[in-house]
Design a protein around this motif. Structure first.
Motif, PDB file in Angstrom:
ATOM      1  N   GLU A 145       0.813  -1.222   0.000  1.00 55.84           N
ATOM      2  CA  GLU A 145       0.000   0.000   0.000  1.00 55.84           C
ATOM      3  C   GLU A 145       0.846   1.271   0.000  1.00 55.84           C
ATOM      4  O   GLU A 145       0.328   2.362  -0.230  1.00 55.84           O
ATOM      5  CB  GLU A 145      -0.957   0.002   1.216  1.00 55.84           C
ATOM      6  N   VAL A 146       2.146   1.170   0.246  1.00 48.15           N
ATOM      7  CA  VAL A 146       2.972   2.382   0.258  1.00 48.15           C
ATOM      8  C   VAL A 146       3.836   2.507  -1.001  1.00 48.15           C
ATOM      9  O   VAL A 146       4.748   3.337  -1.043  1.00 48.15           O
ATOM     10  CB  VAL A 146       3.836   2.510   1.537  1.00 48.15           C
ATOM     11  N   GLY A 147       3.513   1.722  -2.013  1.00 44.82           N
ATOM     12  CA  GLY A 147       4.196   1.940  -3.289  1.00 44.82           C
ATOM     13  C   GLY A 147       4.815   0.680  -3.851  1.00 44.82           C
ATOM     14  O   GLY A 147       4.951  -0.332  -3.157  1.00 44.82           O
ATOM     15  N   ALA A 148       5.195   0.781  -5.113  1.00 45.99           N
ATOM     16  CA  ALA A 148       5.809  -0.349  -5.803  1.00 45.99           C
ATOM     17  C   ALA A 148       7.244  -0.522  -5.327  1.00 45.99           C
ATOM     18  O   ALA A 148       7.924   0.452  -4.997  1.00 45.99           O
ATOM     19  CB  ALA A 148       5.785  -0.098  -7.314  1.00 45.99           C
ATOM     20  N   PRO A 149       7.732  -1.760  -5.307  1.00 47.11           N
ATOM     21  CA  PRO A 149       9.081  -2.001  -4.795  1.00 47.11           C
ATOM     22  C   PRO A 149      10.143  -1.244  -5.577  1.00 47.11           C
ATOM     23  O   PRO A 149      10.009  -1.005  -6.775  1.00 47.11           O
ATOM     24  CB  PRO A 149       9.271  -3.513  -4.937  1.00 47.11           C
ATOM     25  N   HIS A 150      11.184  -0.876  -4.851  1.00 50.99           N
ATOM     26  CA  HIS A 150      12.322  -0.188  -5.472  1.00 50.99           C
ATOM     27  C   HIS A 150      13.597  -0.693  -4.802  1.00 50.99           C
ATOM     28  O   HIS A 150      13.651  -0.816  -3.580  1.00 50.99           O
ATOM     29  CB  HIS A 150      12.213   1.329  -5.289  1.00 50.99           C
ATOM     30  N   ALA A 151      14.601  -0.955  -5.608  1.00 56.26           N
ATOM     31  CA  ALA A 151      15.889  -1.410  -5.079  1.00 56.26           C
ATOM     32  C   ALA A 151      16.896  -0.248  -5.089  1.00 56.26           C
ATOM     33  O   ALA A 151      17.218   0.295  -6.147  1.00 56.26           O
ATOM     34  CB  ALA A 151      16.415  -2.571  -5.915  1.00 56.26           C
ATOM     35  N   VAL A 152      17.351   0.124  -3.911  1.00 54.63           N
ATOM     36  CA  VAL A 152      18.412   1.129  -3.786  1.00 54.63           C
ATOM     37  C   VAL A 152      19.739   0.468  -4.144  1.00 54.63           C
ATOM     38  O   VAL A 152      20.003  -0.660  -3.721  1.00 54.63           O
ATOM     39  CB  VAL A 152      18.453   1.677  -2.343  1.00 54.63           C
ATOM     40  N   ARG A 153      20.580   1.161  -4.894  1.00 53.11           N
ATOM     41  CA  ARG A 153      21.826   0.530  -5.343  1.00 53.11           C
ATOM     42  C   ARG A 153      22.958   0.691  -4.326  1.00 53.11           C
ATOM     43  O   ARG A 153      23.748  -0.215  -4.119  1.00 53.11           O
ATOM     44  CB  ARG A 153      22.258   1.126  -6.685  1.00 53.11           C
ATOM     45  N   GLN A 154      23.030   1.872  -3.704  1.00 47.28           N
ATOM     46  CA  GLN A 154      24.130   2.097  -2.765  1.00 47.28           C
ATOM     47  C   GLN A 154      23.656   2.835  -1.522  1.00 47.28           C
ATOM     48  O   GLN A 154      22.791   3.718  -1.604  1.00 47.28           O
ATOM     49  CB  GLN A 154      25.240   2.938  -3.414  1.00 47.28           C
ATOM     50  N   VAL A 155      24.255   2.493  -0.391  1.00 48.31           N
ATOM     51  CA  VAL A 155      24.024   3.217   0.852  1.00 48.31           C
ATOM     52  C   VAL A 155      25.348   3.842   1.278  1.00 48.31           C
ATOM     53  O   VAL A 155      26.382   3.157   1.321  1.00 48.31           O
ATOM     54  CB  VAL A 155      23.506   2.286   1.963  1.00 48.31           C
ATOM     55  N   TYR A 156      25.316   5.120   1.561  1.00 50.49           N
ATOM     56  CA  TYR A 156      26.480   5.851   2.061  1.00 50.49           C
ATOM     57  C   TYR A 156      26.292   6.046   3.562  1.00 50.49           C
ATOM     58  O   TYR A 156      25.397   6.777   3.983  1.00 50.49           O
ATOM     59  CB  TYR A 156      26.597   7.217   1.373  1.00 50.49           C
ATOM     60  N   VAL A 157      27.116   5.362   4.342  1.00 54.11           N
ATOM     61  CA  VAL A 157      26.992   5.405   5.799  1.00 54.11           C
ATOM     62  C   VAL A 157      28.015   6.389   6.342  1.00 54.11           C
ATOM     63  O   VAL A 157      29.230   6.186   6.222  1.00 54.11           O
ATOM     64  CB  VAL A 157      27.210   4.000   6.396  1.00 54.11           C
ATOM     65  N   TYR A 158      27.519   7.452   6.946  1.00 52.32           N
ATOM     66  CA  TYR A 158      28.382   8.507   7.470  1.00 52.32           C
ATOM     67  C   TYR A 158      28.700   8.225   8.942  1.00 52.32           C
ATOM     68  O   TYR A 158      27.874   7.684   9.667  1.00 52.32           O
ATOM     69  CB  TYR A 158      27.665   9.864   7.361  1.00 52.32           C
ATOM     70  N   GLY A 159      29.895   8.621   9.366  1.00 54.18           N
ATOM     71  CA  GLY A 159      30.238   8.479  10.781  1.00 54.18           C
ATOM     72  C   GLY A 159      30.765   7.104  11.119  1.00 54.18           C
ATOM     73  O   GLY A 159      30.672   6.668  12.269  1.00 54.18           O
TER      74      GLY A 159
END
Ligand SMILES: [Zn+2]
Length: 221
Positions: A145-159
């Motif tokens: 109900e909150v939208g069609a699936p999407h795959a994020v390619r990269q996560v930038y983790v700060y700290g």
């Protein structure tokens, strides 16, 4: 997409990268989980008034950087938890905006420089963000109900002390400082220039850069 707990978090940390990406043609969306409505020691202001002020300051900072859109999730400052509700709100935002990359904090970051205990809201926002990115937002049967699936390619983790990427912010550090200055309710009379430059220089010297921001980059798939 940049996900942070409070108005001003991104300007203190990753805004040099944001400005560099925007100069390179990227479209950047902010998601701010709380309104920062407890972020004062001034007893003459209500939480509602402060939320209004801080949203306006965040919008001004985003305008300075060229951020396309800022989404406020409206959680209360100081009470953020890495809840299923927050995770689902972040899945909704990710599915709507379909970011290629998401920037957030390291949720394990508890101390800094021997003089700082990381805010629990920062850790909660970061944990919920990572949990929303993988695997929730790409699962078609989870919260359809909150939208069609999407795959994020990269996560930038700060700290994170184990950074594997340094972003050169030499050309954008002044813009970062200008954006940070928009958070006047948090800065008071304090000029952040020296602090931001010394943080950026400290990170940059490891890679021979005048100023940098560093990340642990996780590439998915
Ligand atoms: Zn914060």
């Amino acid at each position: 997409m940049v996900v942070m707990a409070h108005p001003d978090d991104a300007e203190f940390t990753v805004a040099g990268t944001v400005a560099a990406w925007i100069r390179g043609g990227c479209r950047v969306t902010y998601v701010v989980c709380t309104d920062g409505n407890a972020g004062t020691h001034d007893l003459d202001v209500t939480a509602e008034e402060l939320a209004t002020i801080r949203r306006a300051e965040q919008r001004a900072a985003c305008a300075t950087l060229g951020v396309s859109e800022v989404l406020f999730l409206g959680y209360d400052d100081g009470q953020l938890e890495p809840s299923l509700a927050l995770r689902r709100d972040l899945v909704r935002a990710i599915r709507k905006h379909k970011p290629e990359a998401v920037i957030t904090w390291d949720p394990r970051r508890l101390f800094g420089d021997g003089n700082y205990i990381n805010h629990p809201d920062h850790r909660a926002a970061a944990q919920a963000t990572l949990d929303a990115v993988a695997p929730a937002c790409s699962m078609p049967l989870l919260w359809p109900e909150v939208g069609a699936p999407h795959a994020v390619r990269q996560v930038y983790v700060y700290g994170n002390d184990g950074a594997n990427l340094w972003v050169d912010v030499t050309e954008t550090i002044d813009l970062k400082i200008a954006a940070l200055r928009q958070h006047a309710s948090q800065l008071g009379d304090w000029d952040p220039t020296e602090r931001i430059r010394s943080w950026g220089a400290e990170v940059g010297k490891q890679e021979g850069l005048a100023y940098a921001e560093s990340y642990l980059v996780i590439t998915l798939r």
